[in-house]
Design an enzyme around this catalytic site. Structure first.
Site, mmCIF file in Angstrom:
data_model
loop_
_atom_site.group_PDB
_atom_site.id
_atom_site.type_symbol
_atom_site.label_atom_id
_atom_site.label_comp_id
_atom_site.label_asym_id
_atom_site.label_seq_id
_atom_site.Cartn_x
_atom_site.Cartn_y
_atom_site.Cartn_z
ATOM 1 N N ARG A 15 0.834 -1.201 0.000
ATOM 2 C CA ARG A 15 0.000 0.000 0.000
ATOM 3 C C ARG A 15 0.875 1.260 0.000
ATOM 4 N NH1 ARG A 15 -3.707 -1.363 5.133
ATOM 5 N NH2 ARG A 15 -1.720 -2.326 5.773
ATOM 6 N N GLU A 118 -6.034 5.124 13.566
ATOM 7 C CA GLU A 118 -7.011 4.241 14.204
ATOM 8 C C GLU A 118 -7.716 4.847 15.414
ATOM 9 O OE1 GLU A 118 -3.049 3.174 16.175
ATOM 10 O OE2 GLU A 118 -3.750 3.675 14.149
ATOM 11 N N ASP A 269 -3.132 -6.855 15.269
ATOM 12 C CA ASP A 269 -2.298 -5.661 15.394
ATOM 13 C C ASP A 269 -2.593 -4.881 16.671
ATOM 14 O OD1 ASP A 269 -4.747 -4.734 14.558
ATOM 15 O OD2 ASP A 269 -4.020 -3.820 12.697
#
Length: 369
Positions: A15, A118, A269
């Protein structure tokens, strides 16, 4: 502002933090964009595409970090990248610090301003920069599970079954974005699906959404134990924003599962939902414990970098442009963006991370006055 886009260095992370379309938006707003040569190769965007968008191509990550006021990337800085961060430099990326003390200490020592995708919030109480990757990971989890079930390494079961042969049983722990997308995919393929969730309001929403095609179960230890014991696939999709993931499946529960069943730990994660999970990579994605196959790749959406990069950029672009235009003032002005601030010039500002790592947190609002 001068914004830098380095090439990702995590194992098989293809990415890119900024697509050419996003680079054009930054350049049109008057910002200078520096892109490391080859940064967009994983999504089929060559250097000329960035140049056509108004960006400047530079030879190395060292140049990107040395010349940029803000770094826009996807995954957390790897050890070599930590050494390149500068005091006061804004880092805008996924960080997932609650399970990584070394990374947290490295970011603190750098003196940078680290804004984590996040933990940025929105008016609806959601996590808008995590949501697109959660959508990808939820859908991908079912594809991965179907592959893991196939022989000879798997138990030889077709996820959706056929006439006269039972479909696989898929249990999803968590009914948020990941869980909902996983349930959609699994049910669409004909699997027998259960979603285990603690929020009663979310259970009602899921029940209405799936109209009986998916079983919804209130989460208790007894329910999880029973559902996991009967499952062919368990997808761990629980989330506590910014914090370590709650441990939902113990090693003892594995002994009740049928051999060659599959655990997909989407939450790895943030520490993972399963006691027996350990982080894996796309090069070696699975490991086995007590005859149960575990998939725990920490950057699952990296397997589909084109879809993931564009989806991520659609979400991050407005926030990134605000940071580029206003710098720290954007954090003062926007409480949702401020919620994304995890580290500020040597101070930890995210309370869930501090709690998980047993460190001291300082109020972001107090630091930004």
């Amino acid at each position: 502002m001068r914004i830098g886009v380095p090439k990702e260095t995590k194992v098989r992370e293809l990415r890119v933090g900024m697509t050419p379309a996003s680079a054009r938006e930054y350049a049109s707003a008057g910002h200078e964009v520096l892109v490391q040569a080859g940064a967009g190769a994983g999504i089929g965007a060559d250097d000329s595409a960035y140049e056509a968008a108004g960006a400047t191509i530079v030879a190395s990550a060292q140049v990107v970090y040395a010349r940029s006021e803000m770094i826009v990337k996807v995954k957390e800085p790897q050890p070599a990248e930590l050494r390149l961060l500068q005091p006061g430099q804004i880092l805008f990326a996924y960080l997932h610090l609650a399970t990584d003390r070394t990374l947290t200490e490295g970011l603190l020592a750098s003196g940078c301003i680290a804004v984590a995708y996040e933990t940025v919030t929105d008016d609806a109480g959601g996590l808008p920069l995590l949501a697109p990757m959660s959508e990808v990971a939820g859908r991908l989890a079912v594809e991965v599970a179907a592959g893991c079930l196939r022989g000879p390494a798997g138990k030889g079961v077709l996820l959706g079954g056929v006439a006269g042969v039972l479909a696989a049983r898929v249990v999803i722990l968590g009914g948020g974005v990941v869980g909902t997308q996983a349930a959609r995919m699994a049910a669409g393929l004909g699997a027998e699906v259960s979603v285990v969730e603690r929020s009663l309001s979310r259970l009602r929403e899921l029940d209405q959404l799936f109209q009986g095609r998916v079983r919804v179960c209130y989460s208790t230890a007894a329910v999880i134990e029973a559902e996991v014991g009967d499952a062919d696939v368990v997808i761990g999709a629980a989330l506590v924003p910014g914090a370590s993931t709650p441990l939902l499946v113990t090693r003892a529960m594995l002994r009740r599962m049928r051999p060659r069943s599959v655990l997909i730990d989407v939450a790895i994660d943030q520490g993972g939902c399963f006691e027996t999970s350990r982080p894996t990579t796309h090069d070696a994605p699975t490991h086995e414990v007590d005859g149960i196959i575990h998939y725990a790749v920490t950057n699952m959406p990296g397997a589909v970098p084109v879809t993931s990069s564009h989806a991520l950029n659609h979400a991050t672009l407005p926030f990134g442009l605000a940071l580029a235009a206003q710098g720290e003032r954007a954090l003062r002005a926007d409480r949702h963006l401020r919620n994304g601030l995890n580290i500020h010039r040597g101070k930890l500002t995210c309370e869930p991370v501090a709690k998980a790592l047993q460190l001291q947190a300082v109020s972001a609002q107090a630091l930004l006055v």
